[in-house]
Design a protein around this motif. Structure first.
Motif, PDB file in Angstrom:
ATOM      1  N   GLY A  50       3.228 -64.819 -20.541  1.00 15.04           N
ATOM      2  CA  GLY A  50       2.711 -64.271 -21.471  1.00 15.04           C
ATOM      3  C   GLY A  50       1.758 -64.813 -22.304  1.00 15.04           C
ATOM      4  O   GLY A  50       1.234 -64.177 -23.467  1.00 15.04           O
ATOM      5  N   GLU A  51       1.111 -65.987 -21.733  1.00 13.43           N
ATOM      6  CA  GLU A  51      -0.099 -66.256 -22.525  1.00 13.43           C
ATOM      7  C   GLU A  51      -1.189 -65.789 -21.815  1.00 13.43           C
ATOM      8  O   GLU A  51      -1.306 -65.698 -20.546  1.00 13.43           O
ATOM      9  CB  GLU A  51       0.053 -67.979 -22.715  1.00 13.43           C
ATOM     10  N   SER A  52      -2.498 -65.723 -22.556  1.00 18.19           N
ATOM     11  CA  SER A  52      -3.501 -65.300 -22.153  1.00 18.19           C
ATOM     12  C   SER A  52      -4.328 -66.214 -20.995  1.00 18.19           C
ATOM     13  O   SER A  52      -4.920 -65.757 -20.048  1.00 18.19           O
ATOM     14  CB  SER A  52      -4.657 -64.973 -23.198  1.00 18.19           C
ATOM     15  N   GLY A  53      -4.229 -67.489 -21.195  1.00 17.70           N
ATOM     16  CA  GLY A  53      -4.628 -68.465 -20.233  1.00 17.70           C
ATOM     17  C   GLY A  53      -4.030 -67.972 -18.916  1.00 17.70           C
ATOM     18  O   GLY A  53      -4.917 -68.149 -17.868  1.00 17.70           O
ATOM     19  N   HIS A  54      -2.680 -67.894 -18.647  1.00 14.68           N
ATOM     20  CA  HIS A  54      -2.147 -67.557 -17.314  1.00 14.68           C
ATOM     21  C   HIS A  54      -2.824 -66.399 -16.711  1.00 14.68           C
ATOM     22  O   HIS A  54      -2.934 -66.143 -15.378  1.00 14.68           O
ATOM     23  CB  HIS A  54      -0.754 -67.306 -17.425  1.00 14.68           C
ATOM     24  N   HIS A  55      -3.382 -65.241 -17.534  1.00 14.52           N
ATOM     25  CA  HIS A  55      -4.044 -64.033 -17.055  1.00 14.52           C
ATOM     26  C   HIS A  55      -5.322 -64.190 -16.543  1.00 14.52           C
ATOM     27  O   HIS A  55      -5.950 -63.460 -15.629  1.00 14.52           O
ATOM     28  CB  HIS A  55      -3.722 -62.826 -18.040  1.00 14.52           C
ATOM     29  N   MET A  56      -5.923 -65.106 -17.375  1.00 12.44           N
ATOM     30  CA  MET A  56      -7.712 -65.133 -17.356  1.00 12.44           C
ATOM     31  C   MET A  56      -7.868 -65.399 -16.061  1.00 12.44           C
ATOM     32  O   MET A  56      -8.791 -64.971 -15.090  1.00 12.44           O
ATOM     33  CB  MET A  56      -8.221 -66.006 -18.163  1.00 12.44           C
ATOM     34  N   GLY A  57      -7.156 -66.456 -15.106  1.00 12.89           N
ATOM     35  CA  GLY A  57      -7.569 -67.048 -14.068  1.00 12.89           C
ATOM     36  C   GLY A  57      -7.203 -66.051 -12.999  1.00 12.89           C
ATOM     37  O   GLY A  57      -7.485 -66.208 -11.714  1.00 12.89           O
ATOM     38  N   THR A  58      -6.323 -65.120 -13.146  1.00 11.39           N
ATOM     39  CA  THR A  58      -6.144 -63.921 -12.000  1.00 11.39           C
ATOM     40  C   THR A  58      -7.189 -62.645 -11.788  1.00 11.39           C
ATOM     41  O   THR A  58      -6.653 -62.189 -10.965  1.00 11.39           O
ATOM     42  CB  THR A  58      -4.569 -63.326 -12.278  1.00 11.39           C
ATOM     43  N   PHE A  59      -7.948 -62.525 -12.846  1.00  8.91           N
ATOM     44  CA  PHE A  59      -8.682 -61.235 -13.000  1.00  8.91           C
ATOM     45  C   PHE A  59      -9.669 -61.189 -11.711  1.00  8.91           C
ATOM     46  O   PHE A  59     -10.058 -59.989 -11.139  1.00  8.91           O
ATOM     47  CB  PHE A  59      -9.566 -61.370 -14.040  1.00  8.91           C
TER      48      PHE A  59
ATOM     49  N   LEU B 189       2.048 -56.339 -15.062  1.00  7.05           N
ATOM     50  CA  LEU B 189       3.517 -56.248 -15.917  1.00  7.05           C
ATOM     51  C   LEU B 189       3.613 -57.441 -16.505  1.00  7.05           C
ATOM     52  O   LEU B 189       3.429 -58.531 -16.050  1.00  7.05           O
ATOM     53  CB  LEU B 189       4.549 -56.063 -14.950  1.00  7.05           C
ATOM     54  N   GLY B 190       3.866 -57.400 -18.087  1.00  2.99           N
ATOM     55  CA  GLY B 190       3.876 -58.437 -18.713  1.00  2.99           C
ATOM     56  C   GLY B 190       4.145 -58.238 -20.262  1.00  2.99           C
ATOM     57  O   GLY B 190       4.374 -57.060 -20.654  1.00  2.99           O
ATOM     58  N   ASN B 191       4.216 -59.235 -20.917  1.00  2.98           N
ATOM     59  CA  ASN B 191       4.453 -59.389 -22.364  1.00  2.98           C
ATOM     60  C   ASN B 191       3.539 -58.573 -23.064  1.00  2.98           C
ATOM     61  O   ASN B 191       2.180 -58.411 -22.618  1.00  2.98           O
ATOM     62  CB  ASN B 191       4.277 -60.668 -22.813  1.00  2.98           C
ATOM     63  N   PRO B 192       3.982 -57.489 -24.026  1.00  4.68           N
ATOM     64  CA  PRO B 192       3.035 -56.499 -24.537  1.00  4.68           C
ATOM     65  C   PRO B 192       1.721 -57.492 -25.456  1.00  4.68           C
ATOM     66  O   PRO B 192       0.699 -56.545 -25.644  1.00  4.68           O
ATOM     67  CB  PRO B 192       4.027 -55.746 -25.486  1.00  4.68           C
ATOM     68  N   ASN B 193       2.139 -58.379 -25.690  1.00  2.75           N
ATOM     69  CA  ASN B 193       0.823 -59.304 -26.459  1.00  2.75           C
ATOM     70  C   ASN B 193      -0.184 -59.279 -25.740  1.00  2.75           C
ATOM     71  O   ASN B 193      -1.396 -59.613 -26.603  1.00  2.75           O
ATOM     72  CB  ASN B 193       1.479 -60.684 -26.822  1.00  2.75           C
ATOM     73  N   VAL B 194      -0.287 -59.144 -24.567  1.00  5.66           N
ATOM     74  CA  VAL B 194      -1.406 -59.509 -23.621  1.00  5.66           C
ATOM     75  C   VAL B 194      -1.987 -58.022 -23.213  1.00  5.66           C
ATOM     76  O   VAL B 194      -2.713 -58.103 -22.120  1.00  5.66           O
ATOM     77  CB  VAL B 194      -1.188 -60.489 -22.439  1.00  5.66           C
ATOM     78  N   SER B 195      -1.514 -56.954 -23.405  1.00  2.00           N
ATOM     79  CA  SER B 195      -1.787 -55.536 -23.049  1.00  2.00           C
ATOM     80  C   SER B 195      -3.278 -55.196 -22.951  1.00  2.00           C
ATOM     81  O   SER B 195      -3.877 -54.887 -22.049  1.00  2.00           O
ATOM     82  CB  SER B 195      -0.971 -54.627 -23.561  1.00  2.00           C
ATOM     83  N   SER B 196      -3.910 -55.522 -24.081  1.00  2.23           N
ATOM     84  CA  SER B 196      -5.236 -55.012 -24.561  1.00  2.23           C
ATOM     85  C   SER B 196      -6.222 -56.153 -23.678  1.00  2.23           C
ATOM     86  O   SER B 196      -7.226 -55.734 -23.082  1.00  2.23           O
ATOM     87  CB  SER B 196      -5.660 -55.416 -26.078  1.00  2.23           C
ATOM     88  N   LEU B 197      -5.948 -57.381 -23.414  1.00  2.00           N
ATOM     89  CA  LEU B 197      -6.511 -58.191 -22.760  1.00  2.00           C
ATOM     90  C   LEU B 197      -6.600 -57.848 -21.215  1.00  2.00           C
ATOM     91  O   LEU B 197      -7.702 -57.807 -20.484  1.00  2.00           O
ATOM     92  CB  LEU B 197      -6.004 -59.647 -22.667  1.00  2.00           C
TER      93      LEU B 197
END
Length: 450
Positions: A9-18, A34-42
Motif C-alpha cells: 500500500g505505499e506509493s513507491g511499490h506502485h511506481m516501479g510497476t507502471f 487491487l490495493g489500499n484505497p490510499n493509492v487509488s488516485s495514483l
C-alpha cells in the motif's frame, strides 16, 4: 489475458510497476490494480482500473501504521486494544471471502502480486489463479555471499568475509525473534495492514485458512522482512545492481522499468542555468527518526553555498512547517521527481530503489543517506558500484553534507560508473523480457499443491 496487479500500500511499490503494466496493456492484456484505497488516485492517474481493498482507506495513509496518532491522547492499553481489534477485522477479511470477492471482480487470468502481500498470493492460489510475485526490493534469504539488504555490509570477498556474512544472517534472525515475534505479541508491533508482512505467525494462519500447510525452505523462506513465498518472481531491479553472488533460481531480475511516460505536472520553477541539488527522503519521511536532521542539514548547506540551488522535498506535513524557502532553497511537499532529475546535478536521497534507478537513468550522482528498511543495503550496492557516496544520518550536518555534495559534483569516476551501470542495465533483460516471462507463466498455478 486479464491481469490483476496487487502491490503493497505505499506509493513507491506502485511506481516501479507502471511501465511493466503499460507494456502488458500494449500487448493486448487488460490490467487492473487491487490495493489500499490510499493509492487509488495514483494508479488511476496512470490510466488503470482500480479495485479497493480493504473497502475503506487505511487511517492516516502512508506511514500511519508505524506512527502513533499525535492528535489523540489516550491510554496505551486502550489504543492497543483498538488497534488489535482493527487488525483482527482486517485479517478476517483476508479469509472470509471478502478479499476473494474483490479479486474475482477483476476476473483475473493471472495475478501479479507484491512479495510483501503473501496473503493475496495465498488466496489467489487457493482460487487456482496462476500467480507470479513481484519484488520492488533486493531482499533475499540466507546467502553467504550476499549480506542482508538491511545492513551496509559489502559482498563476500573470501572465506572469512563469507563467514561474517553468514553470522550477520544468523544474528538478524535472532534479533527478529525479539523485535518482531515478541514485539508483535507483547506490544502489537507490525499488527497493521501495511506492516503485517513481517509476521510469520499471521502468515501461517492465513495459509491454513487457505488450505495450505507451508513449510520453511520448501514453500517459503524468511528474508530480511519476514515470510517470502517461493514462487516464480519478477524483481523490478537490474541484476547488474545486485552484489555478485549466487541468487535463487526462481527470481528473475529485470531492469529498465522506469516509466518515462509517467504523467507529472510541470516543475514550479525554471530549472535552467541552475546547479540543482535535489534532497528527498521519499514519501515516508515521517517514519524516519533522523528526518529533521536531514532536512536541517540541507537547509543550512544552502546558506553556505549560494552557487547551488537546493530543491528539498518534505513529505511530512508536520515537519515541513519548520522550513522556509529562500532565494536558493525551494521547499516542496511534493515534487515531480522524474522531471526534476532531468535537470539535477546531485541527488541527496534516502536510497529508495526507485530513486536510485531514476538517478542512474538520468546520470545523476548521488549522496545516499539511508534511514531504514532496505536503504542501507541499497546504499552499499550503489557505493560498491561507484555511483554514489554514503553518509550516516545520525552524524549528518551541513558541513559534512556540503563536502559530500561537492565530491559527487566533481568526481569524474562516479560519472563514468553511472554511464557503465546504465549501459549494463540497457544491455540486460528488460521490460519486454518480463512481459514474455509473464505470458509464459499464465498456463497454470505457479505454485504446487502443498
Amino acid at each position: 489475458m486479464r491481469i490483476l496487479v496487487c502491490m503493497h500500500g505505499e506509493s513507491g511499490h506502485h511506481m516501479g510497476t507502471f511501465r511493466l503494466a503499460k507494456a502488458l496493456m500494449a500487448r493486448g492484456h487488460a490490467v487492473t490494480y487491487l490495493g489500499n484505497p490510499n493509492v487509488s488516485s495514483l494508479v488511476q492517474e496512470q490510466g488503470f482500473a482500480f479495485i479497493p481493498f480493504p473497502p475503506e482507506p487505511t487511517p492516516g495513509g502512508e506511514g500511519a501504521q508505524s506512527q502513533p496518532d499525535r492528535t489523540v491522547k489516550t491510554r496505551w492499553w486502550s489504543q492497543r486494544w483498538r488497534n488489535e481489534m482493527a487488525f483482527r477485522r482486517y485479517t478476517q477479511m483476508l479469509v472470509d471471502g471478502t478479499l476473494d470477492q474483490r479479486m474475482a471482480s477483476g476476473h483475473p487470468d493471472l495475478v501479479l502480486c507484491d512479495a510483501f502481500l503473501w496473503s493475496v498470493a495465498l488466496r489467489a492460489l487457493s482460487m487456482q489463479i496462476p500467480t507470479i510475485q513481484m519484488s520492488t526490493s533486493l531482499f533475499t534469504s540466507f546467502n553467504s555471499q550476499i549480506p542482508p539488504a538491511i545492513t551496509a555490509m559489502p559482498p563476500a570477498r573470501g572465506p572469512w568475509s563469507a563467514r561474517l556474512i553468514s553470522m550477520a544472517w544468523v544474528w538478524m534472525h535472532l534479533k527478529h525473534v525479539v523485535t518482531k515475534r515478541w514485539a508483535s505479541v507483547l506490544l502489537g508491533s507490525y499488527r497493521a495492514p501495511l506492516r503485517m508482512h513481517h509476521l510469520t505467525a499471521t502468515f501461517h494462519w492465513v495459509a491454513r485458512h487457505s488450505g495450505r500447510q507451508c513449510k520453511h525452505n520448501r514453500d517459503y523462506v524468511l528474508d530480511e522482512i519476514g515470510p517470502h513465498l517461493i514462487l516464480p518472481e519478477i524483481v523490478l531491479c537490474p541484476k547488474a545492481f545486485q552484489f555478485p553472488g549466487k541468487l535463487p533460481a526462481h527470481r528473475h531480475y529485470y531492469g529498465d522499468f522506469i516509466d518515462l511516460d509517467r504523467q507529472e505536472p510541470d516543475l514550479p520553477f525554471d530549472p535552467r542555468h541552475k546547479t540543482i541539488v535535489f534532497c528527498s527522503l521519499g514519501t515516508s519521511a515521517r517514519s524516519y527518526n533522523g528526518a529533521r536532521r536531514f532536512f536541517t542539514a540541507a537547509a543550512l548547506a544552502s546558506r553556505h553555498h549560494p552557487e547551488w540551488f537546493f530543491v528539498v522535498h518534505i513529505s511530512d506535513a508536520d515537519l515541513i512547517e519548520h522550513f522556509t524557502s529562500t532565494e536558493n532553497l525551494l521547499i516542496l511537499p511534493w515534487v515531480a521527481q522524474l522531471s526534476l532529475l532531468r535537470h539535477t546535478a546531485v541527488m541527496v536521497t534516502h536510497g529508495g530503489l526507485n530513486s536510485i534507478m531514476e538517478c542512474i537513468h538520468n546520470q545523476v550522482p548521488m549522496v545516499i543517506v539511508p534511514c531504514a528498511r532496505d536503504q542501507p543495503g541499497n546504499a552499499a550496492r550503489a557505493a560498491f558500484h561507484g555511483i554514489a557516496v554514503r553518509a550516516e544520518i545520525r552524524h549528518l550536518d551541513s558541513a559534512h553534507l556540503s563536502q559530500l555534495i561537492a565530491k559527487a559534483l566533481q568526481d569524474q569516476t562516479m560519472k563514468e560508473c553511472l554511464k557503465q551501470m546504465k549501459a549494463s542495465i540497457q544491455s540486460g533483460e528488460g521490460i519486454d523480457d518480463a512481459v514474455e516471462f509473464i505470458e509464459s507463466m499464465a498456463t497454470g498455478p505457479a505454485m504446487p499443491a502443498m
